[in-house]
Design a protein around this motif. Structure first.
Motif, PDB file in Angstrom:
ATOM      1  N   ARG A  81       0.846  -1.194   0.000  1.00  0.00           N
ATOM      2  CA  ARG A  81       0.000   0.000   0.000  1.00  0.00           C
ATOM      3  C   ARG A  81       0.885   1.250   0.000  1.00  0.00           C
ATOM      4  O   ARG A  81       1.917   1.287   0.675  1.00  0.00           O
ATOM      5  CB  ARG A  81      -0.902  -0.013   1.225  1.00  0.00           C
ATOM      6  CG  ARG A  81      -1.749   1.227   1.393  1.00  0.00           C
ATOM      7  CD  ARG A  81      -2.927   0.962   2.319  1.00  0.00           C
ATOM      8  NE  ARG A  81      -4.014   0.348   1.579  1.00  0.00           N
ATOM      9  CZ  ARG A  81      -4.813  -0.611   2.056  1.00  0.00           C
ATOM     10  NH1 ARG A  81      -4.622  -1.079   3.268  1.00  0.00           N
ATOM     11  NH2 ARG A  81      -5.787  -1.092   1.330  1.00  0.00           N
ATOM     12  N   LEU A  82       0.465   2.257  -0.768  1.00  0.00           N
ATOM     13  CA  LEU A  82       1.116   3.554  -0.760  1.00  0.00           C
ATOM     14  C   LEU A  82       0.354   4.481   0.171  1.00  0.00           C
ATOM     15  O   LEU A  82      -0.867   4.594   0.069  1.00  0.00           O
ATOM     16  CB  LEU A  82       1.154   4.169  -2.164  1.00  0.00           C
ATOM     17  CG  LEU A  82       2.287   3.715  -3.099  1.00  0.00           C
ATOM     18  CD1 LEU A  82       2.126   2.255  -3.488  1.00  0.00           C
ATOM     19  CD2 LEU A  82       2.325   4.585  -4.350  1.00  0.00           C
ATOM     20  N   ILE A  83       1.076   5.150   1.065  1.00  0.00           N
ATOM     21  CA  ILE A  83       0.444   6.004   2.067  1.00  0.00           C
ATOM     22  C   ILE A  83       0.822   7.452   1.797  1.00  0.00           C
ATOM     23  O   ILE A  83       2.000   7.824   1.854  1.00  0.00           O
ATOM     24  CB  ILE A  83       0.863   5.605   3.503  1.00  0.00           C
ATOM     25  CG1 ILE A  83       0.204   4.267   3.896  1.00  0.00           C
ATOM     26  CG2 ILE A  83       0.421   6.659   4.509  1.00  0.00           C
ATOM     27  CD1 ILE A  83       0.915   3.058   3.398  1.00  0.00           C
ATOM     28  N   GLN A  84      -0.191   8.258   1.499  1.00  0.00           N
ATOM     29  CA  GLN A  84       0.030   9.691   1.332  1.00  0.00           C
ATOM     30  C   GLN A  84       0.227  10.330   2.704  1.00  0.00           C
ATOM     31  O   GLN A  84      -0.643  10.272   3.559  1.00  0.00           O
ATOM     32  CB  GLN A  84      -1.158  10.345   0.626  1.00  0.00           C
ATOM     33  CG  GLN A  84      -1.051  11.852   0.486  1.00  0.00           C
ATOM     34  CD  GLN A  84       0.089  12.267  -0.420  1.00  0.00           C
ATOM     35  OE1 GLN A  84       0.147  11.870  -1.583  1.00  0.00           O
ATOM     36  NE2 GLN A  84       1.027  13.041   0.125  1.00  0.00           N
ATOM     37  N   LEU A  85       1.403  10.938   2.891  1.00  0.00           N
ATOM     38  CA  LEU A  85       1.698  11.629   4.137  1.00  0.00           C
ATOM     39  C   LEU A  85       1.423  13.123   3.952  1.00  0.00           C
ATOM     40  O   LEU A  85       0.802  13.530   2.976  1.00  0.00           O
ATOM     41  CB  LEU A  85       3.142  11.327   4.537  1.00  0.00           C
ATOM     42  CG  LEU A  85       3.446   9.828   4.679  1.00  0.00           C
ATOM     43  CD1 LEU A  85       4.928   9.579   4.771  1.00  0.00           C
ATOM     44  CD2 LEU A  85       2.716   9.235   5.875  1.00  0.00           C
ATOM     45  N   ASN A  86       1.873  13.920   4.867  1.00  0.00           N
ATOM     46  CA  ASN A  86       1.599  15.361   4.813  1.00  0.00           C
ATOM     47  C   ASN A  86       2.351  16.012   3.639  1.00  0.00           C
ATOM     48  O   ASN A  86       3.580  16.091   3.659  1.00  0.00           O
ATOM     49  CB  ASN A  86       2.014  16.012   6.125  1.00  0.00           C
ATOM     50  CG  ASN A  86       1.653  17.482   6.198  1.00  0.00           C
ATOM     51  OD1 ASN A  86       1.142  18.054   5.240  1.00  0.00           O
ATOM     52  ND2 ASN A  86       1.910  18.092   7.344  1.00  0.00           N
ATOM     53  N   PRO A  87       1.650  16.507   2.616  1.00  0.00           N
ATOM     54  CA  PRO A  87       2.338  17.086   1.459  1.00  0.00           C
ATOM     55  C   PRO A  87       2.991  18.431   1.754  1.00  0.00           C
ATOM     56  O   PRO A  87       3.752  18.937   0.928  1.00  0.00           O
ATOM     57  CB  PRO A  87       1.214  17.246   0.430  1.00  0.00           C
ATOM     58  CG  PRO A  87      -0.027  17.383   1.250  1.00  0.00           C
ATOM     59  CD  PRO A  87       0.190  16.533   2.461  1.00  0.00           C
TER      60      PRO A  87
END
Length: 318
Positions: free
Chosen positions: A195-201
């Motif tokens: 899974r790819l996890i979007q963190l704080n951009p």
């Protein structure tokens, strides 16, 4: 008790449709995670709805394509088919027992649903043997009631988070993470998903997207450290960065993590904050140096089993 191997089940009923059966156990949490895969999405959806309705040991059922994941309580619990069972049949997981390195899942089915648990599931790859309490349980179809105990190996669930293996000019962490999982050929280690996890951009010190990568494995007892060492060595051999981080967790349920999971997507955490938060949740790091990659690796573990929302910004839903 009548005992059949998967081959004997297949010989008696003919080849059916189950493609995979695997059970992971988290005894500290009193839970099991059951993964089933079928040739058809329709049967998986029908089974999931019936098992949820009947209760028993089932906590939740989730369907992805032709696969189902059940979270269940360890122990034996009453099931309730209700009036629907009289009219349309039913299927239930009554219990989960752990016996050393084996797990027993206990099933009951009515009518066509009985075929699924007595004839189809026991011949799935991953099953050791099926135990039928009575000869009558081997007669399926019609309006019959069937009971079966399905015995399979006891797996543990291992979640690994990886981040900061790339730079602005080289590499992509998600590519390397998936290549690592596919390169692992340790007997007793089953790669489940990535899974790819979007963190704080809004994090200033990043490559582009600020995304961590999570790998989930089912692992037989005694193979966990071999897996972790393989991943550590693979990442260190293939990273383009000196800031790589690897985090890992053993178990199905992460304790006390919801607040930290929200913060990793909405705040700019320090390495010290990530290290302290990981200790509270029972997450450990495989690279001793307190690198920046610890933050994203921690975030990947925290979101690894939370669903498709892990790939979105905080609060986004499909």
């Amino acid at each position: 008790m009548i005992t059949y191997t998967p081959e004997q089940v297949r010989e008696r009923f003919g080849p059916l449709f189950s493609k995979k059966f695997l059970v992971m156990v988290d005894e500290l949490a009193g839970m099991a995670e059951i993964l089933e895969q079928c040739r058809s999405r329709g049967t998986i959806e029908w089974d999931a709805m019936n098992r949820s309705r009947a209760g028993g040991a089932v906590i939740t059922c989730a369907v992805e394509g032709a696969a189902m994941t059940i979270h269940a309580r360890i122990g034996i619990y009453p099931v309730n088919f209700g009036s629907a069972g009289d009219a349309i049949g039913g299927q239930a997981l009554e219990g989960v027992e752990v016996n050393d390195n084996e797990v027993v899942t206990i099933w009951r089915g009515i009518a066509g649903a009985g075929v699924g648990i007595a004839a189809c599931l026991p011949q799935a790859p991953g099953v050791i043997r099926a135990e039928y309490p009575e000869e009558e349980d081997l007669h399926v179809g019609g309006a019959r009631i069937n009971h079966v105990r399905i015995v399979s190996p006891r797996y543990e669930k291992i979640t690994i988070g990886i981040d900061d293996t790339d730079t602005k000019t080289e590499g992509a962490t998600w590519v390397m993470a998936l290549q690592c999982a596919e390169a692992c050929s340790i007997p007793g280690v089953e790669f489940l998903n990535m899974r790819l996890i979007q963190l704080n951009p809004d994090v200033p010190n990043k490559t582009t997207n600020c995304v961590g990568s999570a790998l989930n494995f089912a692992v037989l007892p005694g193979k966990v450290e071999a897996l972790l060492e393989f991943v550590r060595e693979y990442v260190l051999a293939h990273t383009h960065s000196d800031e790589a981080g690897i985090a890992c967790y053993s178990g199905i349920i992460l304790p006390d993590h919801d607040d930290l999971a929200a913060r990793v997507k909405t705040e700019i955490l320090t390495v010290d904050q990530a290290t302290a938060g990981a200790e509270v949740c029972g997450i450990r790091f495989l690279i001793p140096a307190p690198t920046k990659g610890r933050i994203g690796a921690l975030g990947a573990v925290l979101w690894a089993n939370k669903g498709v929302e892990a790939a979105g910004l905080y609060g986004e839903h499909l």
